[in-house]
Design a protein around this motif. Structure first.
Motif, mmCIF file in Angstrom:
data_model
loop_
_atom_site.group_PDB
_atom_site.id
_atom_site.type_symbol
_atom_site.label_atom_id
_atom_site.label_comp_id
_atom_site.label_asym_id
_atom_site.label_seq_id
_atom_site.Cartn_x
_atom_site.Cartn_y
_atom_site.Cartn_z
ATOM 1 N N UNK A 109 0.818 -1.215 0.000
ATOM 2 C CA UNK A 109 0.000 0.000 0.000
ATOM 3 C C UNK A 109 0.855 1.269 0.000
ATOM 4 N N UNK A 110 1.857 1.338 0.867
ATOM 5 C CA UNK A 110 2.649 2.564 1.025
ATOM 6 C C UNK A 110 3.373 2.918 -0.273
ATOM 7 N N UNK A 111 3.941 1.914 -0.924
ATOM 8 C CA UNK A 111 4.625 2.147 -2.202
ATOM 9 C C UNK A 111 3.633 2.678 -3.243
ATOM 10 N N UNK A 112 2.477 2.038 -3.343
ATOM 11 C CA UNK A 112 1.473 2.470 -4.320
ATOM 12 C C UNK A 112 0.978 3.886 -4.025
ATOM 13 N N UNK A 113 0.805 4.205 -2.738
ATOM 14 C CA UNK A 113 0.331 5.550 -2.377
ATOM 15 C C UNK A 113 1.381 6.600 -2.709
ATOM 16 N N UNK A 114 2.659 6.296 -2.473
ATOM 17 C CA UNK A 114 3.725 7.226 -2.859
ATOM 18 C C UNK A 114 3.701 7.456 -4.371
ATOM 19 N N UNK A 115 3.600 6.371 -5.146
ATOM 20 C CA UNK A 115 3.573 6.492 -6.611
ATOM 21 C C UNK A 115 2.399 7.368 -7.038
ATOM 22 N N UNK A 116 1.232 7.133 -6.443
ATOM 23 C CA UNK A 116 0.021 7.894 -6.788
ATOM 24 C C UNK A 116 0.184 9.378 -6.449
ATOM 25 N N UNK A 117 0.674 9.678 -5.240
ATOM 26 C CA UNK A 117 0.807 11.079 -4.831
ATOM 27 C C UNK A 117 1.905 11.786 -5.622
ATOM 28 N N UNK A 118 2.990 11.094 -5.902
ATOM 29 C CA UNK A 118 4.053 11.698 -6.718
ATOM 30 C C UNK A 118 3.514 12.054 -8.107
ATOM 31 N N UNK A 119 2.746 11.149 -8.703
ATOM 32 C CA UNK A 119 2.179 11.411 -10.030
ATOM 33 C C UNK A 119 1.217 12.604 -9.968
ATOM 34 N N UNK A 120 0.353 12.638 -8.974
ATOM 35 C CA UNK A 120 -0.627 13.719 -8.851
ATOM 36 C C UNK A 120 0.061 15.075 -8.695
ATOM 37 N N UNK A 121 1.124 15.126 -7.908
ATOM 38 C CA UNK A 121 1.823 16.386 -7.632
ATOM 39 C C UNK A 121 2.979 16.639 -8.600
ATOM 40 N N UNK A 122 3.140 15.753 -9.586
ATOM 41 C CA UNK A 122 4.193 15.895 -10.591
ATOM 42 C C UNK A 122 5.572 16.003 -9.946
ATOM 43 N N UNK A 123 5.827 15.082 -9.000
ATOM 44 C CA UNK A 123 7.089 15.014 -8.263
ATOM 45 C C UNK A 123 7.706 13.645 -8.569
ATOM 46 N N UNK A 124 9.003 13.578 -8.847
ATOM 47 C CA UNK A 124 9.614 12.268 -9.119
ATOM 48 C C UNK A 124 9.487 11.322 -7.920
ATOM 49 N N UNK A 125 9.205 10.070 -8.205
ATOM 50 C CA UNK A 125 9.148 9.032 -7.174
ATOM 51 C C UNK A 125 10.534 8.941 -6.535
ATOM 52 N N UNK A 126 10.640 9.052 -5.196
ATOM 53 C CA UNK A 126 11.956 9.211 -4.562
ATOM 54 C C UNK A 126 12.758 7.937 -4.332
ATOM 55 N N UNK A 127 12.175 6.769 -4.598
ATOM 56 C CA UNK A 127 12.854 5.517 -4.292
ATOM 57 C C UNK A 127 13.181 4.768 -5.573
ATOM 58 N N UNK A 128 14.165 3.894 -5.486
ATOM 59 C CA UNK A 128 14.472 3.036 -6.622
ATOM 60 C C UNK A 128 13.394 1.966 -6.765
ATOM 61 N N UNK A 129 13.676 0.983 -7.576
ATOM 62 C CA UNK A 129 12.680 -0.074 -7.813
ATOM 63 C C UNK A 129 12.635 -1.094 -6.679
ATOM 64 N N UNK A 130 13.691 -1.153 -5.864
ATOM 65 C CA UNK A 130 13.736 -2.154 -4.793
ATOM 66 C C UNK A 130 12.792 -1.780 -3.657
ATOM 67 N N UNK A 131 11.985 -2.737 -3.247
ATOM 68 C CA UNK A 131 11.034 -2.533 -2.144
ATOM 69 C C UNK A 131 10.843 -3.873 -1.441
ATOM 70 N N UNK A 132 10.938 -3.852 -0.137
ATOM 71 C CA UNK A 132 10.695 -5.065 0.646
ATOM 72 C C UNK A 132 9.308 -4.969 1.265
ATOM 73 N N UNK A 133 8.489 -5.955 0.963
ATOM 74 C CA UNK A 133 7.152 -6.077 1.537
ATOM 75 C C UNK A 133 7.299 -6.932 2.794
ATOM 76 N N UNK A 134 7.394 -6.274 3.953
ATOM 77 C CA UNK A 134 7.640 -6.990 5.209
ATOM 78 C C UNK A 134 6.455 -7.878 5.574
#
Length: 188
Positions: A109-134
């Motif tokens: 959820x958190x990764x998807x929400x960051x992607x969504x908010x970055x797109x809406x605000x026209x801000x680059x996504x701040x993380x690389x492609x690596x993500x650990x789903x704990x």
């Protein structure tokens, strides 16, 4: 010298605008709190924390449901900066001291929400492609297919929930406690 990207685990928990009656569609939810901790992979201690509220723009008035769920008050977000400024502060916190990290969260959820908010605000996504789903790793750790919520996972490990559930910074700290135990102890 340590050059591995994952010297730190950046454990993030977001809170977002929400409702229980369908008035805020999923694609219009916005982050209202970023809570994050840097979990040191060598010591398993939290070396630093980040917490900021964010002023939502699509649905600026928090619902009663959202306030009750998160304990975040209207004045918290009214006095906060907007997403572009907060994400800039967040990136500065990360890169000023922790260039070697991997982004982690409880579920996707958190990764998807960051992607969504970055797109809406026209801000680059701040993380690389690596993500650990704990959350996924926790099920693997226990050897079960069941997906646990964070509070249930804490209970399963015998760890007391500290702080307020559904507050970004408190949940990030609790997720760090789960991950520390997963990485340093065998399942019972």
């Amino acid at each position: 010298m340590e050059t591995k990207r994952s010297h730190y685990y950046l454990i993030v928990d977001l809170e977002a605008t929400c409702c229980n009656n369908g008035t805020i569609p999923r694609h219009e939810m916005e982050i209202i709190e970023i809570g994050a901790v840097m979990l040191n992979r060598a010591t398993w201690e939290i070396d630093s924390e980040f917490q900021q509220f964010i002023q939502p723009v699509r649905h600026p008035q928090l619902t009663a449901f959202c306030t009750e769920l998160t304990s975040i008050q209207q004045q918290d977000v009214d006095q906060a900066s907007r997403f572009p400024e907060v994400i800039s502060n967040f990136k500065e916190w990360i890169y000023s001291s922790f260039p070697h990290y991997v982004f982690c969260s409880w579920g996707n959820y958190d990764k998807k929400q960051f992607i969504q908010d970055c797109a809406f605000h026209n801000v680059p996504y701040p993380f690389g492609s690596e993500h650990i789903n704990i959350k996924e790793e926790f099920s693997e750790y226990l050897g079960v297919s069941k997906r646990y919520g964070m509070a249930l996972a804490l209970n399963e490990l015998g760890i007391e929930l500290k702080g307020t559930h559904h507050r970004g910074i408190d949940d990030a700290r609790n997720i760090a406690a789960i991950y520390r135990q997963m990485k340093t102890q065998k399942p019972s």
